[in-house]
Design an enzyme around this catalytic site. Structure first.
Site, PDB file in Angstrom:
ATOM      1  N   ARG A   1      -8.741  -0.719   4.397  1.00 41.98           N
ATOM      2  CA  ARG A   1      -7.882   0.348   3.868  1.00 41.98           C
ATOM      3  C   ARG A   1      -6.509  -0.197   3.509  1.00 41.98           C
ATOM      4  O   ARG A   1      -5.848   0.344   2.630  1.00 41.98           O
ATOM      5  CB  ARG A   1      -7.693   1.433   4.930  1.00 41.98           C
ATOM      6  CG  ARG A   1      -8.857   2.344   5.130  1.00 41.98           C
ATOM      7  CD  ARG A   1      -8.442   3.491   6.014  1.00 41.98           C
ATOM      8  NE  ARG A   1      -7.098   3.939   5.655  1.00 41.98           N
ATOM      9  CZ  ARG A   1      -6.192   4.396   6.491  1.00 41.98           C
ATOM     10  NH1 ARG A   1      -6.458   4.479   7.761  1.00 41.98           N
ATOM     11  NH2 ARG A   1      -5.003   4.770   6.056  1.00 41.98           N
TER      12      ARG A   1
ATOM     13  N   ILE B   1       7.838   6.385  17.256  1.00 38.19           N
ATOM     14  CA  ILE B   1       7.511   7.139  16.032  1.00 38.19           C
ATOM     15  C   ILE B   1       6.238   7.972  16.215  1.00 38.19           C
ATOM     16  O   ILE B   1       6.216   9.154  15.890  1.00 38.19           O
ATOM     17  CB  ILE B   1       7.327   6.182  14.825  1.00 38.19           C
ATOM     18  CG1 ILE B   1       8.545   5.249  14.670  1.00 38.19           C
ATOM     19  CG2 ILE B   1       7.082   6.970  13.533  1.00 38.19           C
ATOM     20  CD1 ILE B   1       9.847   5.887  14.291  1.00 38.19           C
TER      21      ILE B   1
ATOM     22  N   ARG C   1       0.506  14.004  13.827  1.00 38.51           N
ATOM     23  CA  ARG C   1       1.015  13.831  12.465  1.00 38.51           C
ATOM     24  C   ARG C   1       1.015  15.119  11.636  1.00 38.51           C
ATOM     25  O   ARG C   1       0.329  15.217  10.611  1.00 38.51           O
ATOM     26  CB  ARG C   1       0.246  12.720  11.744  1.00 38.51           C
ATOM     27  CG  ARG C   1       0.366  11.396  12.472  1.00 38.51           C
ATOM     28  CD  ARG C   1      -0.336  10.295  11.755  1.00 38.51           C
ATOM     29  NE  ARG C   1       0.404   9.813  10.608  1.00 38.51           N
ATOM     30  CZ  ARG C   1      -0.039   8.852   9.796  1.00 38.51           C
ATOM     31  NH1 ARG C   1      -1.206   8.307  10.028  1.00 38.51           N
ATOM     32  NH2 ARG C   1       0.679   8.464   8.771  1.00 38.51           N
TER      33      ARG C   1
ATOM     34  N   ARG D   1      -4.759  10.280   4.775  1.00 43.11           N
ATOM     35  CA  ARG D   1      -3.714  11.293   4.945  1.00 43.11           C
ATOM     36  C   ARG D   1      -2.699  11.280   3.808  1.00 43.11           C
ATOM     37  O   ARG D   1      -2.101  12.304   3.480  1.00 43.11           O
ATOM     38  CB  ARG D   1      -2.964  11.056   6.246  1.00 43.11           C
ATOM     39  CG  ARG D   1      -3.795  11.088   7.473  1.00 43.11           C
ATOM     40  CD  ARG D   1      -2.922  10.798   8.666  1.00 43.11           C
ATOM     41  NE  ARG D   1      -1.798  11.726   8.700  1.00 43.11           N
ATOM     42  CZ  ARG D   1      -1.841  12.950   9.181  1.00 43.11           C
ATOM     43  NH1 ARG D   1      -2.940  13.388   9.722  1.00 43.11           N
ATOM     44  NH2 ARG D   1      -0.789  13.740   9.146  1.00 43.11           N
TER      45      ARG D   1
ATOM     46  N   CYS E   1      -4.848  12.281  13.680  1.00 45.12           N
ATOM     47  CA  CYS E   1      -5.516  11.001  13.434  1.00 45.12           C
ATOM     48  C   CYS E   1      -5.356  10.112  14.647  1.00 45.12           C
ATOM     49  O   CYS E   1      -4.748  10.512  15.633  1.00 45.12           O
ATOM     50  CB  CYS E   1      -5.011  10.347  12.160  1.00 45.12           C
ATOM     51  SG  CYS E   1      -3.455   9.522  12.361  1.00 45.12           S
TER      52      CYS E   1
ATOM     53  N   ASP F   1       4.665   0.121  12.115  1.00 45.43           N
ATOM     54  CA  ASP F   1       3.493  -0.525  11.515  1.00 45.43           C
ATOM     55  C   ASP F   1       3.363  -2.004  11.895  1.00 45.43           C
ATOM     56  O   ASP F   1       2.397  -2.658  11.506  1.00 45.43           O
ATOM     57  CB  ASP F   1       3.528  -0.384   9.981  1.00 45.43           C
ATOM     58  CG  ASP F   1       3.265   1.039   9.532  1.00 45.43           C
ATOM     59  OD1 ASP F   1       2.791   1.842  10.355  1.00 45.43           O
ATOM     60  OD2 ASP F   1       3.545   1.358   8.362  1.00 45.43           O
TER      61      ASP F   1
ATOM     62  N   LYS G   1       0.838  -1.209   0.000  1.00 46.17           N
ATOM     63  CA  LYS G   1       0.000   0.000   0.000  1.00 46.17           C
ATOM     64  C   LYS G   1       0.872   1.258   0.000  1.00 46.17           C
ATOM     65  O   LYS G   1       0.653   2.181  -0.773  1.00 46.17           O
ATOM     66  CB  LYS G   1      -0.889  -0.014   1.251  1.00 46.17           C
ATOM     67  CG  LYS G   1      -1.529   1.319   1.573  1.00 46.17           C
ATOM     68  CD  LYS G   1      -2.407   1.265   2.803  1.00 46.17           C
ATOM     69  CE  LYS G   1      -1.708   1.431   4.128  1.00 46.17           C
ATOM     70  NZ  LYS G   1      -1.357   2.797   4.513  1.00 46.17           N
ATOM     71  N   ASN G   2       1.872   1.274   0.894  1.00 47.24           N
ATOM     72  CA  ASN G   2       2.639   2.508   1.073  1.00 47.24           C
ATOM     73  C   ASN G   2       3.676   2.745  -0.031  1.00 47.24           C
ATOM     74  O   ASN G   2       4.382   3.756  -0.011  1.00 47.24           O
ATOM     75  CB  ASN G   2       3.286   2.538   2.463  1.00 47.24           C
ATOM     76  CG  ASN G   2       2.227   2.712   3.539  1.00 47.24           C
ATOM     77  OD1 ASN G   2       1.076   3.041   3.250  1.00 47.24           O
ATOM     78  ND2 ASN G   2       2.603   2.476   4.793  1.00 47.24           N
TER      79      ASN G   2
HETATM   80  N1  EPU Z   1       6.386  14.278  11.402  1.00 47.17           N
HETATM   81  C1  EPU Z   1       6.477  15.597  11.756  1.00 47.17           C
HETATM   82  N2  EPU Z   1       6.402  16.536  10.749  1.00 47.17           N
HETATM   83  C2  EPU Z   1       6.259  16.191   9.445  1.00 47.17           C
HETATM   84  C3  EPU Z   1       6.170  14.840   9.087  1.00 47.17           C
HETATM   85  C4  EPU Z   1       6.240  13.895  10.104  1.00 47.17           C
HETATM   86  O1  EPU Z   1       6.599  15.947  12.927  1.00 47.17           O
HETATM   87  O2  EPU Z   1       6.193  17.093   8.592  1.00 47.17           O
HETATM   88  C5  EPU Z   1       6.439  13.245  12.451  1.00 47.17           C
HETATM   89  C6  EPU Z   1       5.136  12.433  12.538  1.00 47.17           C
HETATM   90  O3  EPU Z   1       4.171  13.090  13.307  1.00 47.17           O
HETATM   91  C7  EPU Z   1       5.637  11.141  13.152  1.00 47.17           C
HETATM   92  C8  EPU Z   1       7.046  10.994  12.567  1.00 47.17           C
HETATM   93  O4  EPU Z   1       7.396  12.283  12.090  1.00 47.17           O
HETATM   94  O5  EPU Z   1       5.714  11.282  14.555  1.00 47.17           O
HETATM   95  C9  EPU Z   1       7.173  10.015  11.415  1.00 47.17           C
HETATM   96  O6  EPU Z   1       6.113  10.233  10.500  1.00 47.17           O
HETATM   97  P1  EPU Z   1       6.245   9.997   8.929  1.00 47.17           P
HETATM   98  O7  EPU Z   1       6.088  11.314   8.246  1.00 47.17           O
HETATM   99  O8  EPU Z   1       7.448   9.193   8.630  1.00 47.17           O
HETATM  100  O9  EPU Z   1       4.936   9.149   8.661  1.00 47.17           O
HETATM  101  P2  EPU Z   1       4.034   9.238   7.363  1.00 47.17           P
HETATM  102  O10 EPU Z   1       4.895   9.501   6.207  1.00 47.17           O
HETATM  103  O11 EPU Z   1       2.864  10.095   7.622  1.00 47.17           O
HETATM  104  C10 EPU Z   1       4.258   6.705   6.685  1.00 47.17           C
HETATM  105  C11 EPU Z   1       3.316   5.566   6.444  1.00 47.17           C
HETATM  106  C12 EPU Z   1       2.740   5.109   7.781  1.00 47.17           C
HETATM  107  C13 EPU Z   1       3.895   4.681   8.685  1.00 47.17           C
HETATM  108  C14 EPU Z   1       4.895   5.834   8.847  1.00 47.17           C
HETATM  109  C15 EPU Z   1       6.131   5.471   9.650  1.00 47.17           C
HETATM  110  C16 EPU Z   1       2.508   6.014   4.209  1.00 47.17           C
HETATM  111  C17 EPU Z   1       1.389   6.392   3.340  1.00 47.17           C
HETATM  112  N3  EPU Z   1       2.281   5.989   5.532  1.00 47.17           N
HETATM  113  O12 EPU Z   1       3.485   7.744   7.288  1.00 47.17           O
HETATM  114  O13 EPU Z   1       1.896   4.001   7.513  1.00 47.17           O
HETATM  115  O14 EPU Z   1       3.413   4.310   9.952  1.00 47.17           O
HETATM  116  O15 EPU Z   1       5.326   6.283   7.544  1.00 47.17           O
HETATM  117  O16 EPU Z   1       6.794   4.418   9.072  1.00 47.17           O
HETATM  118  O17 EPU Z   1       3.591   5.688   3.741  1.00 47.17           O
HETATM  119  C18 EPU Z   1       0.122   2.492   7.894  1.00 47.17           C
HETATM  120  O18 EPU Z   1       0.376   1.968   6.803  1.00 47.17           O
HETATM  121  O19 EPU Z   1      -0.670   1.976   8.726  1.00 47.17           O
HETATM  122  C19 EPU Z   1       0.768   3.752   8.259  1.00 47.17           C
HETATM  123  C20 EPU Z   1       0.308   4.552   9.222  1.00 47.17           C
END
Ligand code: EPU
Length: 418
Positions: free
Chosen positions: A397, A327, A121, A92, A116, A305, A22-23
């Site tokens: 999802r 995380i 996030r 998101r 969320c 995850d 998915k990701n």
């Molecule tokens: N963060 C910030 N500022 C930002 C971006 C992130 O503070 O601008 C923080 C977040 O709040 C979090 C940490 O950084 O505490 C890491 O977040 P990240 O941005 O890496 O997460 P994401 O990109 O929103 C993706 C996956 C998630 C997975 C995380 C961590 C996708 C679509 N989603 O989310 O997947 O948990 O990386 O590996 O790639 C899932 O599949 O169930 C899922 C939630």
């Protein structure tokens, strides 16, 4: 809302084929906006999030067709540059269209995702990164409004190695003028798959899979002949946890074990046996897992995850395990539900202490987010008696036909339609 009825207590045995990630599929679908033409994607998982991304692209003018696991996206006529709140609030990952839209069309209006179930996030790092590349960004009525005549390459350091942030900036940088360097970039295999897609479109990217990514902008990209999405390492890890917790024996086909080192090593410590065979990876669960401590970390660390699924497995382990979530600040929503099934878990701050019990007992429980739902499925599969999981749309999802796959492994599961 559909519910899942599980009669637990039987070891799961048989073969399962892992679907596309998915990701990886979501950013790659967003990346099709970067070049005009017809994009052919294979091994696209049939998931609600994938349909949401397809809808997002359609509303921009793309023609998207999904049949079985093939997805054809025609991006020749993109006329709208907006991701509206009604879609972003359901997914998101919609934020992933921001980088491509600004890079190719010089404008984008993308709803700010709210908080969320697993944490606040924010997307500040995506925004600051684009601003550094010369985009003018304002936040208005809940929307990110971005404009740029021509993005310019620059050096960007991420305070946190954000996965979708790295993907957004990488997609913006491929069409920027000059060289962009992302420091403290995310190294997740899904980031690598996206980079490979961009490279096959003609992008110039070096260092992907390391913490420093260097992107030299090009003036135009062209769709490749086709791209096959990588297998879903989290789905594979979830089936490993199912075999491990249920004392089962599952042959997992089509997963890339090298992307699951941390999970496999921790499972081995828990007494799980792994056998690499010609057909795939055979995972044999112990009678009762040993307790093992884990701490979630960015890749190649133990994935957040997989935290909830590992906790379900530890809830019946022999001994006490300490699970630290580093995380997301609120990713223990499954704890209260697991407790309703007899698990002995206490939480203090970002640390859960799981004192293994011999058996869980079936109960009605509520799914709160995708991976929490997966942990409740595992708990239901190993519990004595009947478990009903409410709000399983979260599962749909992110897991392709999970109930069907589990039934083929001998689980007694029914989807209760509403
Ligand atoms: N963060 C910030 N500022 C930002 C971006 C992130 O503070 O601008 C923080 C977040 O709040 C979090 C940490 O950084 O505490 C890491 O977040 P990240 O941005 O890496 O997460 P994401 O990109 O929103 C993706 C996956 C998630 C997975 C995380 C961590 C996708 C679509 N989603 O989310 O997947 O948990 O990386 O590996 O790639 C899932 O599949 O169930 C899922 C939630």
């Amino acid at each position: 809302m559909d519910k899942l009825l599980i009669f637990g207590g039987r070891p799961l045995k048989g073969t399962v084929i892992i679907s596309g990630a998915k990701n990886a599929a979501l950013p790659i679908m967003a990346a099709t906006l970067l070049s005009s033409g017809i994009h052919h994607l294979k091994r696209v998982p049939r998931l609600r999030d994938v349909l949401t991304m397809a809808e997002l692209l359609k509303r921009m003018g793309a023609n998207v067709q999904i049949e079985n696991n093939k997805c054809i996206i025609d991006t020749t006529k993109i006329t709208h540059f907006e991701a509206s709140y009604d879609l972003v609030k359901t997914m998101r990952a919609s934020i992933l269209v921001l980088g491509p839209l600004v890079a190719r069309f010089g404008k984008a209006k993308v709803s700010l995702p709210g908080g969320c179930a697993i944490g606040a996030r924010p997307v500040n790092l995506h925004i600051v990164g684009l601003e550094k590349m010369g985009a003018k960004i304002v936040l208005q009525e809940g929307y990110i409004i971005a404009k740029a005549n021509q993005l310019k390459g620059t050096k960007i350091y991420f305070d946190i190695p954000t996965v979708t942030g790295t993907e957004n900036i990488m997609m913006a940088a491929v069409l920027a003028k000059g060289t962009t360097i992302i420091e403290n970039a995310a190294k997740e295999p899904e980031v690598v798959d996206l980079a490979n897609y961009l490279i096959s479109m003609g992008a110039k990217i070096k260092g992907v899979g390391t913490s420093i990514i260097e992107i030299e902008g090009v003036s135009e990209l062209n769709p490749p002949i086709f791209h096959e999405i990588i297998p879903d390492r989290i789905e594979a890890g979830t089936f490993m946890a199912i075999a491990a917790a249920s004392g089962g024996d599952i042959l997992i086909k089509g997963c890339r074990t090298e992307n699951l080192d941390a999970v496999i090593l921790k499972m081995k410590d828990a007494g799980v046996i792994f056998k690499e065979t010609k057909e795939g990876l055979r995972v044999i669960g112990p009678k009762r897992p040993n307790s093992v401590d884990i701490k979630t970390m960015p890749y190649p660390g133990f994935p957040t995850d997989m935290q909830a699924q590992f906790m379900a497995m530890m809830s019946v382990a022999n001994g006490t395990s300490v699970i630290k979530e580093t995380i997301f600040e609120n990713r223990f929503m499954h704890v209260a539900e697991l407790r309703r099934m007899g698990a002995d878990i206490s939480v203090e701050g970002n640390t859960a202490t799981v004192r293994g019990v011999k058996h869980l007992k079936g109960a009605p429980v509520m799914a709160t987010d995708l991976r929490a739902s997966a942990s409740l499925v595992i708990a239901g599969l190993i519990a004595e008696g009947k478990t009903i999981i409410d709000r399983i749309y979260h599962l749909d999802r992110g897991y392709e036909e999970l109930d069907k796959k589990l039934i083929s492994l001998g689980a007694k599961i029914e989807r209760l339609k509403k």
